[in-house]
Design an enzyme around this catalytic site. Structure first.
Site, short mmCIF file in Angstrom:
data_model
loop_
_atom_site.label_atom_id
_atom_site.label_comp_id
_atom_site.label_asym_id
_atom_site.label_seq_id
_atom_site.Cartn_x
_atom_site.Cartn_y
_atom_site.Cartn_z
N SER A 149 0.85 -1.19 0.00
CA SER A 149 0.00 0.00 0.00
C SER A 149 0.89 1.24 0.00
O SER A 149 1.98 1.23 0.57
CB SER A 149 -0.89 0.02 1.25
OG SER A 149 -1.57 1.26 1.38
N TYR A 162 -2.42 -0.28 10.28
CA TYR A 162 -2.41 -0.60 8.85
C TYR A 162 -1.11 -0.14 8.20
O TYR A 162 -0.47 -0.89 7.46
CB TYR A 162 -3.61 0.05 8.17
CG TYR A 162 -3.75 -0.31 6.71
CD1 TYR A 162 -4.33 -1.52 6.32
CD2 TYR A 162 -3.30 0.56 5.72
CE1 TYR A 162 -4.46 -1.85 4.98
CE2 TYR A 162 -3.42 0.24 4.38
CZ TYR A 162 -4.01 -0.97 4.01
OH TYR A 162 -4.12 -1.30 2.68
#
Length: 283
Positions: A149, A162
């Protein structure tokens, strides 16, 4: 020129493959004639996805396998590898894609942190450790694709668990590729998929229609295949709002925090807002 691992008869395994980017990638693999196994924790979604893949696969349902797997559990991932080997003879393409993003705070519940790290980071470690030794021994061209990501690179404030998990995926995948290219006789390569804004169940947040700025999972899968064939390690995906040039400036600024000795996450620090805006403009 198709990548030599992405040819009819090869075997692809995709975790988090019942929806979103995982299903889109698995569908593209099936359309290319690969035999495909998707693993996911959602059994109903797996059943629906199996029908989609059977319709796309050249051999129909016989070329498709599904398995319920919690990738945070090493034993379940090892069972997946053994089941694929028994059914299809081995694995040529491993896409460690399973991920969760329930939100997090620095002082949030430890169980939530453990789940996010368990799926997003340990799931990829478990996948590589369970599958890659056998893929190397197979002696065939192969791919390991780990879904990272942009948040694991620029680490914006707001979701630290995250960000940490995806930063770990980046570091692990870089180390894995170094290991593979220095392993005699190894015909595998590792790649880091870095999606942009993609409209999936993970990012929908209650929306039923795709925002104009988002890509579809299919666009992301197609871009991934294009860049795999070009040999990219960092598969940095744009979207309809953020072109590659802007991503590059954001990434360079984040790295510059260390080099220039700025405060961490200075992009979001009021004292550096004008400097960052000027940096982007000059780019």
């Amino acid at each position: 020129m198709p990548h030599p691992a992405l040819i009819p008869g090869s075997v692809a395994v995709v975790t988090g493959g019942a929806a979103g980017i995982g299903l889109a990638a698995a569908t593209r693999f099936a359309q290319r004639g690969l035999r495909v196994c998707i693993a996911d924790i959602a059994e109903e979604s797996l059943a629906r996805a199996a029908e989609t893949l059977a319709a796309a696969a050249r051999g129909g349902a016989s070329d498709v396998m599904t398995m319920r797997v919690d990738v945070s559990r090493a034993g379940e991932v090892a069972q997946l590898e053994a089941a694929v080997r028994e059914r299809f003879g081995g694995t040529d393409v491993l896409m460690n894609n399973a991920g969760v993003q329930p939100g997090s705070t620095i002082f949030g519940p430890p169980g939530q942190w453990e789940r996010i790290l368990g799926v997003n980071l340990w799931g990829i470690i478990h996948g590589a450790q369970a599958f890659v030794p056998g893929m190397i021994a197979r002696g065939r061209p192969g791919l390991v694709i780990n879904t990272g990501s942009k948040q694991g690179i620029t680490t914006p404030p707001g979701d630290p668990a995250y960000n940490l998990s995806k930063a770990g995926v980046k570091a692990f995948t870089e180390a894995l590729q170094h290991e593979l290219r220095n392993t005699p006789g190894c015909r595998l390569s590792a790649h880091l998929l870095i999606p942009g804004f993609v409209f999936t169940g993970l990012t929908a947040n209650g929306r039923t229609e795709k925002p104009a700025g988002a890509w579809t999972p299919e666009q992301t899968a197609d871009f991934m295949l294009e860049r795999l064939e070009a040999g990219d390690f960092y598969i940095l995906c744009p979207d309809n709002d953020v072109p590659r040039a802007l991503d590059e400036r954001r990434i360079l600024w984040a790295a510059g925090d260390i080099v220039e000795n700025r405060p961490p996450l200075s992009r979001w620090h009021p004292d550096y807002a004008d400097a960052f805006a000027d940096f982007v403009r000059r780019g």
